[in-house]
Design a protein around this motif. Structure first.
Motif, PDB file in Angstrom:
ATOM      1  N   LYS A   1      10.714  44.161  20.129  1.00 28.33           N
ATOM      2  CA  LYS A   1      10.794  44.020  18.681  1.00 28.33           C
ATOM      3  C   LYS A   1       9.453  43.989  17.933  1.00 28.33           C
ATOM      4  N   PRO A   2       8.504  43.115  18.262  1.00 31.01           N
ATOM      5  CA  PRO A   2       7.288  43.060  17.433  1.00 31.01           C
ATOM      6  C   PRO A   2       6.534  44.374  17.399  1.00 31.01           C
ATOM      7  N   ILE A   3       6.264  44.949  18.586  1.00 29.01           N
ATOM      8  CA  ILE A   3       5.505  46.193  18.619  1.00 29.01           C
ATOM      9  C   ILE A   3       6.354  47.348  18.095  1.00 29.01           C
ATOM     10  N   GLY A   4       7.649  47.304  18.356  1.00 29.27           N
ATOM     11  CA  GLY A   4       8.545  48.343  17.847  1.00 29.27           C
ATOM     12  C   GLY A   4       8.578  48.364  16.328  1.00 29.27           C
TER      13      GLY A   4
ATOM     14  N   ALA B   1       6.225  47.246  14.371  1.00 30.33           N
ATOM     15  CA  ALA B   1       4.907  47.684  13.899  1.00 30.33           C
ATOM     16  C   ALA B   1       4.788  49.205  13.954  1.00 30.33           C
ATOM     17  N   LEU B   2       5.215  49.797  15.082  1.00 27.38           N
ATOM     18  CA  LEU B   2       5.157  51.245  15.227  1.00 27.38           C
ATOM     19  C   LEU B   2       6.082  51.938  14.230  1.00 27.38           C
ATOM     20  N   SER B   3       7.251  51.362  14.032  1.00 24.21           N
ATOM     21  CA  SER B   3       8.204  51.926  13.080  1.00 24.21           C
ATOM     22  C   SER B   3       7.648  51.879  11.659  1.00 24.21           C
ATOM     23  N   THR B   4       7.017  50.762  11.313  1.00 25.92           N
ATOM     24  CA  THR B   4       6.387  50.639   9.996  1.00 25.92           C
ATOM     25  C   THR B   4       5.325  51.720   9.812  1.00 25.92           C
ATOM     26  N   ALA B   5       4.490  51.896  10.833  1.00 25.69           N
ATOM     27  CA  ALA B   5       3.436  52.909  10.758  1.00 25.69           C
ATOM     28  C   ALA B   5       4.025  54.302  10.584  1.00 25.69           C
ATOM     29  N   LEU B   6       5.107  54.584  11.290  1.00 23.96           N
ATOM     30  CA  LEU B   6       5.711  55.913  11.210  1.00 23.96           C
ATOM     31  C   LEU B   6       6.298  56.210   9.835  1.00 23.96           C
ATOM     32  N   THR B   7       6.777  55.179   9.131  1.00 25.93           N
ATOM     33  CA  THR B   7       7.322  55.426   7.791  1.00 25.93           C
ATOM     34  C   THR B   7       6.269  55.992   6.839  1.00 25.93           C
ATOM     35  N   TYR B   8       5.007  55.714   7.141  1.00 29.80           N
ATOM     36  CA  TYR B   8       3.911  56.258   6.329  1.00 29.80           C
ATOM     37  C   TYR B   8       3.325  57.524   6.948  1.00 29.80           C
ATOM     38  N   LEU B   9       3.194  57.516   8.271  1.00 28.18           N
ATOM     39  CA  LEU B   9       2.565  58.647   8.956  1.00 28.18           C
ATOM     40  C   LEU B   9       3.392  59.919   8.848  1.00 28.18           C
ATOM     41  N   ILE B  10       4.718  59.787   8.944  1.00 27.63           N
ATOM     42  CA  ILE B  10       5.582  60.960   9.006  1.00 27.63           C
ATOM     43  C   ILE B  10       5.492  61.811   7.736  1.00 27.63           C
ATOM     44  N   ASN B  11       5.169  61.187   6.604  1.00 31.11           N
ATOM     45  CA  ASN B  11       5.014  61.968   5.372  1.00 31.11           C
ATOM     46  C   ASN B  11       3.546  62.114   4.968  1.00 31.11           C
TER      47      ASN B  11
ATOM     48  N   SER C   1       7.889  43.107   7.789  1.00 30.40           N
ATOM     49  CA  SER C   1       8.668  41.871   7.959  1.00 30.40           C
ATOM     50  C   SER C   1      10.167  42.150   7.858  1.00 30.40           C
ATOM     51  N   SER C   2      10.552  43.121   7.019  1.00 29.06           N
ATOM     52  CA  SER C   2      11.969  43.474   6.911  1.00 29.06           C
ATOM     53  C   SER C   2      12.477  44.089   8.205  1.00 29.06           C
ATOM     54  N   LEU C   3      11.715  45.026   8.767  1.00 28.45           N
ATOM     55  CA  LEU C   3      12.121  45.660  10.021  1.00 28.45           C
ATOM     56  C   LEU C   3      12.132  44.646  11.168  1.00 28.45           C
TER      57      LEU C   3
END
Length: 249
Positions: free
Chosen positions: A48-51, A53-63, A113-115
């Motif tokens: 969960k914690p690293i997941g 964090a990575l998911s948060t980063a991808l929401t910005y990186l992907i676009n 924090s939401s994710l």
């Protein structure tokens, strides 16, 4: 060809296509939001914690940070309280001020924090949130007065027309119904999801257009990015607060 160009322009996915046709297919942007959301949600399958964090980063990186860039630029113009040409100068200033930096920090913290606070339901809420944010961006373009220049002008002009608005709305509605159904959510939870998405989507689009017209006199690409990011962080925060209702067993 045009839809592939739209994917290439709005994301870092090398889909090919031709940009000159991309604005004509802007009404299909909820589908691109769904693709972004599915990709961004994939790290949530690991710890969960690293997941998160990575998911948060991808929401910005992907676009390619396009929407965050607009969020910071227009957000700073709003917080300075300027109007007209002074607000436009703040918007176009390449240097980030304290307002922009603070907004960016708040945005990232709320998304992360939401994710982090949600369980397996995040695999559903993130894709439909990204689709919703993309739809808000299209709706903002549909309602907004285009600026005199910039790439955003082409998309705003092409967003006009009731047929395109109806098509985009139906696509968006299909996504926010189909994704929860795939995960076997109940009718009541799906109804809550649809209601939350519909209300936030309409409110953010209307608010963004009103603020942009009153401060700048037009809507441009930065404003579209602002509407995307604002609706994304708002929806994720709400879903986090409603987590106990949306928990997937």
């Amino acid at each position: 060809m045009g839809f592939r160009g739209l994917i290439s322009f709005l994301t870092i996915i090398p889909a090919g296509g031709k940009f000159e046709y991309a604005p004509r297919y802007f009404y299909l942007v909820p589908l691109i939001g769904l693709i972004e959301g599915l990709i961004a949600a994939s790290p949530l399958l690991i710890s969960k914690p690293i997941g998160a964090a990575l998911s948060t980063a991808l929401t910005y990186l992907i676009n390619g940070f396009q929407h965050m860039d607009g969020f910071l630029d227009f957000g700073e113009a709003l917080l300075t309280g300027r109007r007209g040409e002074e607000a436009v100068r703040v918007l176009k200033d390449p240097h980030r001020g304290s307002f922009a930096l603070t907004l960016g920090l708040i945005d990232v913290l709320l998304v992360y924090s939401s994710l982090l606070s949600m369980g397996k339901e995040t695999l559903i809420t993130l894709p439909i949130t990204e689709a919703a944010a993309a739809y808000v961006m299209f709706t903002t373009a549909y309602l907004g007065k285009p600026s005199e220049g910039g790439l955003g002008r082409l998309f705003i002009i092409e967003a006009k027309g009731n047929v395109k608005l109806t098509s985009s709305t139906l696509l968006y509605a299909a996504i926010i119904v189909a994704v929860p159904l795939l995960y076997h959510w109940g009718a009541l939870i799906i109804l809550i999801t649809i209601t939350v998405n519909a209300l936030i989507s309409e409110l953010v689009a209307l608010l963004t257009v009103k603020l942009s017209h009153s401060r700048l006199g037009f809507v441009n690409g930065d404003v579209l990015g602002f509407s995307f990011e604002l609706s994304k962080v708002t929806l994720l925060t709400i879903y986090s607060a409603l987590g106990y209702l949306l928990t997937v067993h």
